[in-house]
Motif scaffolding. Structure first.
Motif, PDB file in Angstrom:
ATOM      1  N   ASP A   1       0.839  -1.210   0.000  1.00 23.54           N
ATOM      2  CA  ASP A   1       0.000   0.000   0.000  1.00 23.54           C
ATOM      3  C   ASP A   1       0.869   1.254   0.000  1.00 23.54           C
ATOM      4  OD1 ASP A   1      -2.330  -1.515   0.046  1.00 23.54           O
ATOM      5  OD2 ASP A   1      -2.592  -1.348   2.224  1.00 23.54           O
ATOM      6  N   ALA A   2       1.899   1.256   0.828  1.00 21.85           N
ATOM      7  CA  ALA A   2       2.789   2.417   0.889  1.00 21.85           C
ATOM      8  C   ALA A   2       3.449   2.642  -0.467  1.00 21.85           C
ATOM      9  CB  ALA A   2       3.844   2.224   1.975  1.00 21.85           C
ATOM     10  N   SER A   3       3.888   1.563  -1.092  1.00 23.12           N
ATOM     11  CA  SER A   3       4.513   1.664  -2.407  1.00 23.12           C
ATOM     12  C   SER A   3       3.550   2.279  -3.409  1.00 23.12           C
ATOM     13  CB  SER A   3       4.945   0.270  -2.880  1.00 23.12           C
ATOM     14  OG  SER A   3       5.434   0.329  -4.194  1.00 23.12           O
ATOM     15  N   ARG A   4       2.319   1.828  -3.400  1.00 21.44           N
ATOM     16  CA  ARG A   4       1.308   2.346  -4.326  1.00 21.44           C
ATOM     17  C   ARG A   4       1.056   3.838  -4.099  1.00 21.44           C
ATOM     18  NH1 ARG A   4      -2.667  -0.337  -2.667  1.00 21.44           N
ATOM     19  NH2 ARG A   4      -3.979   1.306  -1.866  1.00 21.44           N
ATOM     20  N   HIS A   5       0.974   4.249  -2.834  1.00 24.90           N
ATOM     21  CA  HIS A   5       0.712   5.654  -2.522  1.00 24.90           C
ATOM     22  C   HIS A   5       1.895   6.546  -2.905  1.00 24.90           C
ATOM     23  CE1 HIS A   5      -3.070   4.721  -0.721  1.00 24.90           C
ATOM     24  NE2 HIS A   5      -2.544   4.036   0.275  1.00 24.90           N
ATOM     25  N   TYR A   6       3.103   6.097  -2.608  1.00 22.74           N
ATOM     26  CA  TYR A   6       4.278   6.889  -2.976  1.00 22.74           C
ATOM     27  C   TYR A   6       4.405   6.982  -4.503  1.00 22.74           C
ATOM     28  CZ  TYR A   6       5.961   6.921   1.878  1.00 22.74           C
ATOM     29  OH  TYR A   6       6.104   7.118   3.232  1.00 22.74           O
ATOM     30  N   ALA A   7       4.125   5.885  -5.193  1.00 25.99           N
ATOM     31  CA  ALA A   7       4.170   5.904  -6.660  1.00 25.99           C
ATOM     32  C   ALA A   7       3.132   6.887  -7.202  1.00 25.99           C
ATOM     33  CB  ALA A   7       3.936   4.503  -7.222  1.00 25.99           C
ATOM     34  N   ARG A   8       1.973   6.915  -6.602  1.00 29.37           N
ATOM     35  CA  ARG A   8       0.925   7.863  -7.016  1.00 29.37           C
ATOM     36  C   ARG A   8       1.398   9.301  -6.799  1.00 29.37           C
ATOM     37  NH1 ARG A   8      -2.891   9.502 -10.133  1.00 29.37           N
ATOM     38  NH2 ARG A   8      -4.669  10.464  -9.145  1.00 29.37           N
ATOM     39  N   ALA A   9       2.056   9.555  -5.679  1.00 31.92           N
ATOM     40  CA  ALA A   9       2.576  10.900  -5.405  1.00 31.92           C
ATOM     41  C   ALA A   9       3.583  11.305  -6.480  1.00 31.92           C
ATOM     42  CB  ALA A   9       3.216  10.955  -4.018  1.00 31.92           C
ATOM     43  N   VAL A  10       4.438  10.374  -6.892  1.00 28.79           N
ATOM     44  CA  VAL A  10       5.406  10.655  -7.963  1.00 28.79           C
ATOM     45  C   VAL A  10       4.669  10.986  -9.252  1.00 28.79           C
ATOM     46  CG1 VAL A  10       7.154   9.612  -9.478  1.00 28.79           C
ATOM     47  CG2 VAL A  10       7.317   9.316  -7.002  1.00 28.79           C
ATOM     48  N   ASP A  11       3.662  10.173  -9.578  1.00 28.37           N
ATOM     49  CA  ASP A  11       2.908  10.382 -10.821  1.00 28.37           C
ATOM     50  C   ASP A  11       2.201  11.734 -10.852  1.00 28.37           C
ATOM     51  OD1 ASP A  11       3.671   7.916 -11.795  1.00 28.37           O
ATOM     52  OD2 ASP A  11       1.802   6.915 -11.216  1.00 28.37           O
ATOM     53  N   LEU A  12       1.728  12.179  -9.701  1.00 28.05           N
ATOM     54  CA  LEU A  12       0.985  13.432  -9.641  1.00 28.05           C
ATOM     55  C   LEU A  12       1.884  14.664  -9.701  1.00 28.05           C
ATOM     56  CD1 LEU A  12      -1.699  12.512  -6.962  1.00 28.05           C
ATOM     57  CD2 LEU A  12      -2.123  13.054  -9.383  1.00 28.05           C
ATOM     58  N   GLN A  13       3.108  14.526  -9.247  1.00 31.59           N
ATOM     59  CA  GLN A  13       4.000  15.686  -9.233  1.00 31.59           C
ATOM     60  C   GLN A  13       4.514  15.960 -10.640  1.00 31.59           C
ATOM     61  OE1 GLN A  13       6.945  14.545  -6.303  1.00 31.59           O
ATOM     62  NE2 GLN A  13       5.856  15.623  -4.699  1.00 31.59           N
TER      63      GLN A  13
ATOM     64  N   LYS B   1      11.312   7.657  -1.455  1.00 31.90           N
ATOM     65  CA  LYS B   1      10.346   6.788  -0.774  1.00 31.90           C
ATOM     66  C   LYS B   1       9.701   5.801  -1.742  1.00 31.90           C
ATOM     67  CE  LYS B   1      10.114   7.647   3.608  1.00 31.90           C
ATOM     68  NZ  LYS B   1      10.372   6.547   4.548  1.00 31.90           N
ATOM     69  N   ALA B   2       9.408   6.257  -2.959  1.00 34.01           N
ATOM     70  CA  ALA B   2       8.797   5.362  -3.941  1.00 34.01           C
ATOM     71  C   ALA B   2       9.730   4.195  -4.246  1.00 34.01           C
ATOM     72  CB  ALA B   2       8.451   6.134  -5.212  1.00 34.01           C
ATOM     73  N   ARG B   3      11.033   4.476  -4.410  1.00 30.74           N
ATOM     74  CA  ARG B   3      12.001   3.408  -4.666  1.00 30.74           C
ATOM     75  C   ARG B   3      12.119   2.472  -3.477  1.00 30.74           C
ATOM     76  NH1 ARG B   3      15.841   0.320  -3.419  1.00 30.74           N
ATOM     77  NH2 ARG B   3      15.882   1.417  -1.473  1.00 30.74           N
ATOM     78  N   GLU B   4      12.253   3.074  -2.301  1.00 28.08           N
ATOM     79  CA  GLU B   4      12.439   2.284  -1.083  1.00 28.08           C
ATOM     80  C   GLU B   4      11.269   1.337  -0.830  1.00 28.08           C
ATOM     81  OE1 GLU B   4      13.649   3.119   3.532  1.00 28.08           O
ATOM     82  OE2 GLU B   4      12.268   4.546   2.595  1.00 28.08           O
ATOM     83  N   LEU B   5      10.052   1.859  -0.932  1.00 27.10           N
ATOM     84  CA  LEU B   5       8.890   1.027  -0.615  1.00 27.10           C
ATOM     85  C   LEU B   5       8.564   0.042  -1.720  1.00 27.10           C
ATOM     86  CD1 LEU B   5       7.334   1.009   2.090  1.00 27.10           C
ATOM     87  CD2 LEU B   5       8.781   2.969   1.793  1.00 27.10           C
ATOM     88  N   ALA B   6       8.865   0.394  -2.971  1.00 26.33           N
ATOM     89  CA  ALA B   6       8.699  -0.585  -4.045  1.00 26.33           C
ATOM     90  C   ALA B   6       9.631  -1.765  -3.782  1.00 26.33           C
ATOM     91  CB  ALA B   6       8.991   0.052  -5.405  1.00 26.33           C
ATOM     92  N   TRP B   7      10.842  -1.460  -3.365  1.00 28.28           N
ATOM     93  CA  TRP B   7      11.824  -2.505  -3.059  1.00 28.28           C
ATOM     94  C   TRP B   7      11.336  -3.369  -1.892  1.00 28.28           C
ATOM     95  CZ3 TRP B   7      15.351  -3.352   1.063  1.00 28.28           C
ATOM     96  CH2 TRP B   7      16.385  -4.250   0.779  1.00 28.28           C
ATOM     97  N   LEU B   8      10.874  -2.720  -0.820  1.00 31.47           N
ATOM     98  CA  LEU B   8      10.392  -3.467   0.345  1.00 31.47           C
ATOM     99  C   LEU B   8       9.170  -4.324   0.010  1.00 31.47           C
ATOM    100  CD1 LEU B   8      10.756  -0.799   3.182  1.00 31.47           C
ATOM    101  CD2 LEU B   8      12.049  -2.930   2.941  1.00 31.47           C
ATOM    102  N   ALA B   9       8.350  -3.840  -0.940  1.00 31.86           N
ATOM    103  CA  ALA B   9       7.151  -4.585  -1.334  1.00 31.86           C
ATOM    104  C   ALA B   9       7.474  -5.681  -2.352  1.00 31.86           C
ATOM    105  CB  ALA B   9       6.120  -3.622  -1.921  1.00 31.86           C
ATOM    106  N   GLY B  10       8.745  -5.786  -2.744  1.00 33.39           N
ATOM    107  CA  GLY B  10       9.137  -6.809  -3.713  1.00 33.39           C
ATOM    108  C   GLY B  10       8.819  -6.426  -5.147  1.00 33.39           C
ATOM    109  N   GLU B  11       8.552  -5.164  -5.384  1.00 35.42           N
ATOM    110  CA  GLU B  11       8.244  -4.663  -6.731  1.00 35.42           C
ATOM    111  C   GLU B  11       9.551  -4.151  -7.349  1.00 35.42           C
ATOM    112  OE1 GLU B  11       5.301  -1.746  -5.745  1.00 35.42           O
ATOM    113  OE2 GLU B  11       3.912  -3.265  -5.003  1.00 35.42           O
ATOM    114  N   PHE B  12      10.419  -5.089  -7.705  1.00 37.65           N
ATOM    115  CA  PHE B  12      11.782  -4.737  -8.081  1.00 37.65           C
ATOM    116  C   PHE B  12      11.880  -3.968  -9.398  1.00 37.65           C
ATOM    117  CE2 PHE B  12      12.274  -8.516  -5.306  1.00 37.65           C
ATOM    118  CZ  PHE B  12      12.788  -7.820  -4.222  1.00 37.65           C
ATOM    119  N   ASP B  13      10.993  -4.260 -10.347  1.00 41.35           N
ATOM    120  CA  ASP B  13      11.022  -3.499 -11.598  1.00 41.35           C
ATOM    121  C   ASP B  13      10.690  -2.032 -11.335  1.00 41.35           C
ATOM    122  OD1 ASP B  13      11.727  -5.735 -13.066  1.00 41.35           O
ATOM    123  OD2 ASP B  13       9.669  -6.178 -13.698  1.00 41.35           O
ATOM    124  N   SER B  14       9.696  -1.795 -10.491  1.00 40.33           N
ATOM    125  CA  SER B  14       9.345  -0.414 -10.129  1.00 40.33           C
ATOM    126  C   SER B  14      10.478   0.243  -9.353  1.00 40.33           C
ATOM    127  CB  SER B  14       8.063  -0.383  -9.291  1.00 40.33           C
ATOM    128  OG  SER B  14       6.958  -0.776 -10.059  1.00 40.33           O
TER     129      SER B  14
END
Length: 183
Positions: free
Chosen positions: A69-81, A91-104
């Motif tokens: 969820d955190a990864s999704r929210h941080y990614a959304r914040a990046v997309d909106l800016q 944060k988007a990189r860090e949480l994508a990594w923690l969520a196992g979303e390595f491509d992101s």
């Protein structure tokens, strides 16, 4: 054009809308352009607020250890800016990594490094290189990770104190990578 202005009628007011219509009939687009610019700016501010809200939701999800969820929210914040901020990409990189979303995480890491290279803040570039190296290391791309970690360490040694926490962190990551690297 008049139809587009009509859609924003409640936001711009009847008098201003009528003035813009009269100007358009005379071939003067300046008033309509000014109104559209005003609406665009108002929307930009709303989008920035939405980005801050998405970031806040990411912080909440992160605090509750809901990495995906955190990864999704941080990614959304990046997309909106319009131009993502360093901390948002970090944060988007860090949480994508923690969520196992390595491509992101890889994509955010690349963007983070690109952004950091445009800033004149060596510590941020070092942090970006270090973080992206962690993503590469997690994917078994040890040679690439080591190159980035060495760059990060060189920046630290040139700009930060030897006992600075970030310098120590990067040095530890270099040593850890050496011990994990096959062959």
């Amino acid at each position: 054009m008049e139809a587009r202005l009509e859609r924003f009628g409640n936001q711009i007011g009847g008098d201003r809308l009528a003035e813009a219509r009269r100007a358009l009939e005379q071939g003067d687009y300046s008033i309509a352009d000014d109104l559209f610019a005003e609406i665009e700016e108002r929307r930009r501010l709303e989008v920035e607020e939405a980005a801050r809200a998405a970031f806040g939701r990411g912080e909440i999800a992160e605090a509750e250890v809901r990495w995906a969820d955190a990864s999704r929210h941080y990614a959304r914040a990046v997309d909106l800016q319009e131009e993502p901020e360093f901390d948002t990409l970090f944060k988007a990189r860090e949480l994508a990594w923690l969520a196992g979303e390595f491509d992101s995480a890889l994509l955010f890491g690349h963007r983070l490094i690109e952004l950091a290279r445009t800033l004149s803040e060596p510590e941020k570039l070092s942090r970006a290189l270090n973080e992206h190296a962690l993503t590469l290391e997690g994917q078994g791309r040890y040679a690439e990770a080591e190159t980035l970690l060495r760059q990060a360490l060189e920046i630290c040694e040139q700009t930060l104190a030897v006992d600075h926490p970030h310098t120590q962190l990067v040095r530890k990551n270099v040593e850890s990578l050496r011990s994990q690297k096959p062959g």
